[in-house]
Design a protein around this motif. Structure first.
Motif, short mmCIF file in Angstrom:
data_model
loop_
_atom_site.label_atom_id
_atom_site.label_comp_id
_atom_site.label_asym_id
_atom_site.label_seq_id
_atom_site.Cartn_x
_atom_site.Cartn_y
_atom_site.Cartn_z
N ASP A 133 0.82 -1.21 0.00
CA ASP A 133 0.00 0.00 0.00
C ASP A 133 0.86 1.26 0.00
O ASP A 133 0.36 2.36 0.08
N ILE A 134 2.19 1.07 -0.10
CA ILE A 134 3.08 2.21 -0.23
C ILE A 134 3.84 2.11 -1.55
O ILE A 134 4.44 1.10 -1.87
N ALA A 135 3.74 3.15 -2.33
CA ALA A 135 4.37 3.21 -3.65
C ALA A 135 5.53 4.18 -3.57
O ALA A 135 5.39 5.37 -3.89
N VAL A 136 6.67 3.67 -3.10
CA VAL A 136 7.82 4.55 -2.86
C VAL A 136 9.09 4.12 -3.61
O VAL A 136 9.89 4.96 -3.97
N ALA A 137 9.28 2.85 -3.83
CA ALA A 137 10.54 2.35 -4.37
C ALA A 137 10.53 2.33 -5.89
O ALA A 137 9.51 2.05 -6.52
N THR A 138 11.68 2.61 -6.49
CA THR A 138 11.78 2.56 -7.94
C THR A 138 11.59 1.14 -8.46
O THR A 138 11.08 0.96 -9.56
N ASP A 139 11.99 0.14 -7.69
CA ASP A 139 11.78 -1.25 -8.11
C ASP A 139 10.29 -1.54 -8.29
O ASP A 139 9.89 -2.21 -9.25
N ALA A 140 9.48 -1.05 -7.37
CA ALA A 140 8.03 -1.23 -7.49
C ALA A 140 7.50 -0.46 -8.69
O ALA A 140 6.63 -0.95 -9.43
N GLY A 141 8.04 0.75 -8.93
CA GLY A 141 7.65 1.53 -10.10
C GLY A 141 8.01 0.82 -11.39
O GLY A 141 7.23 0.81 -12.35
N ASP A 142 9.19 0.20 -11.41
CA ASP A 142 9.61 -0.56 -12.60
C ASP A 142 8.68 -1.73 -12.87
O ASP A 142 8.38 -2.04 -14.02
N LYS A 143 8.23 -2.36 -11.80
CA LYS A 143 7.30 -3.50 -11.94
C LYS A 143 6.00 -3.04 -12.60
O LYS A 143 5.49 -3.68 -13.52
N LEU A 144 5.47 -1.92 -12.14
CA LEU A 144 4.25 -1.37 -12.73
C LEU A 144 4.50 -0.92 -14.17
O LEU A 144 3.69 -1.17 -15.06
#
Length: 136
Positions: free
Chosen positions: A33-44
């Motif tokens: 529920d937290i969108a902070v990391a670039t790795d998570a952004g890359d996944k999206l």
């Protein structure tokens, strides 16, 4: 991800077109529920690009995201403005965001503006950064 129907009115021809849009639940894709990391952004980003490459309209649903940073958005959305991938017009037509918290809305504008500027003159930005950091 869910599919739903959206009627889009093409103003130039006054023809109604039925499009199927893929709704991506950001919280489910990044498993947080937290969108902070670039790795998570890359996944999206990878999921978005796979759909946009097939010219499938995408709705990003930020419901349940409690913390959102520009680092995440740069990775997830900013990269889309790389000149050799998608035009701004294409992204305006094919990418929508919903359920963004009011205080997070300005982050999108900031990320998109900076991405457009960066990709317009990538070498200039990199040269300026190198000069600032390394004196060269």
């Amino acid at each position: 991800r869910n599919r739903f129907f959206v009627f889009l009115l093409q103003m130039s021809s006054q023809i109604k077109t039925l499009m199927i849009m893929d709704e991506l639940f950001v919280k489910d894709i990044i498993e947080s529920d937290i969108a902070v990391a670039t790795d998570a952004g890359d996944k999206l980003f990878d999921v978005i690009v796979s759909l946009l490459n097939d010219k499938k309209p995408v709705v990003l649903d930020f419901n349940g995201i409690n913390i959102l940073t520009t680092a995440f958005l740069n990775a997830a959305i900013g990269q889309l403005y790389n000149n050799d991938q998608f035009s701004s017009e294409f992204l305006n037509d094919y990418l929508k965001v919903v359920n963004v918290q009011t205080e997070d809305r300005p982050l999108f504008s900031m990320v998109i503006k900076r991405a457009k500027e960066y990709f317009k003159n990538k070498k200039g930005f990199e040269d300026s950064a190198n000069q600032a950091f390394y004196g060269r």
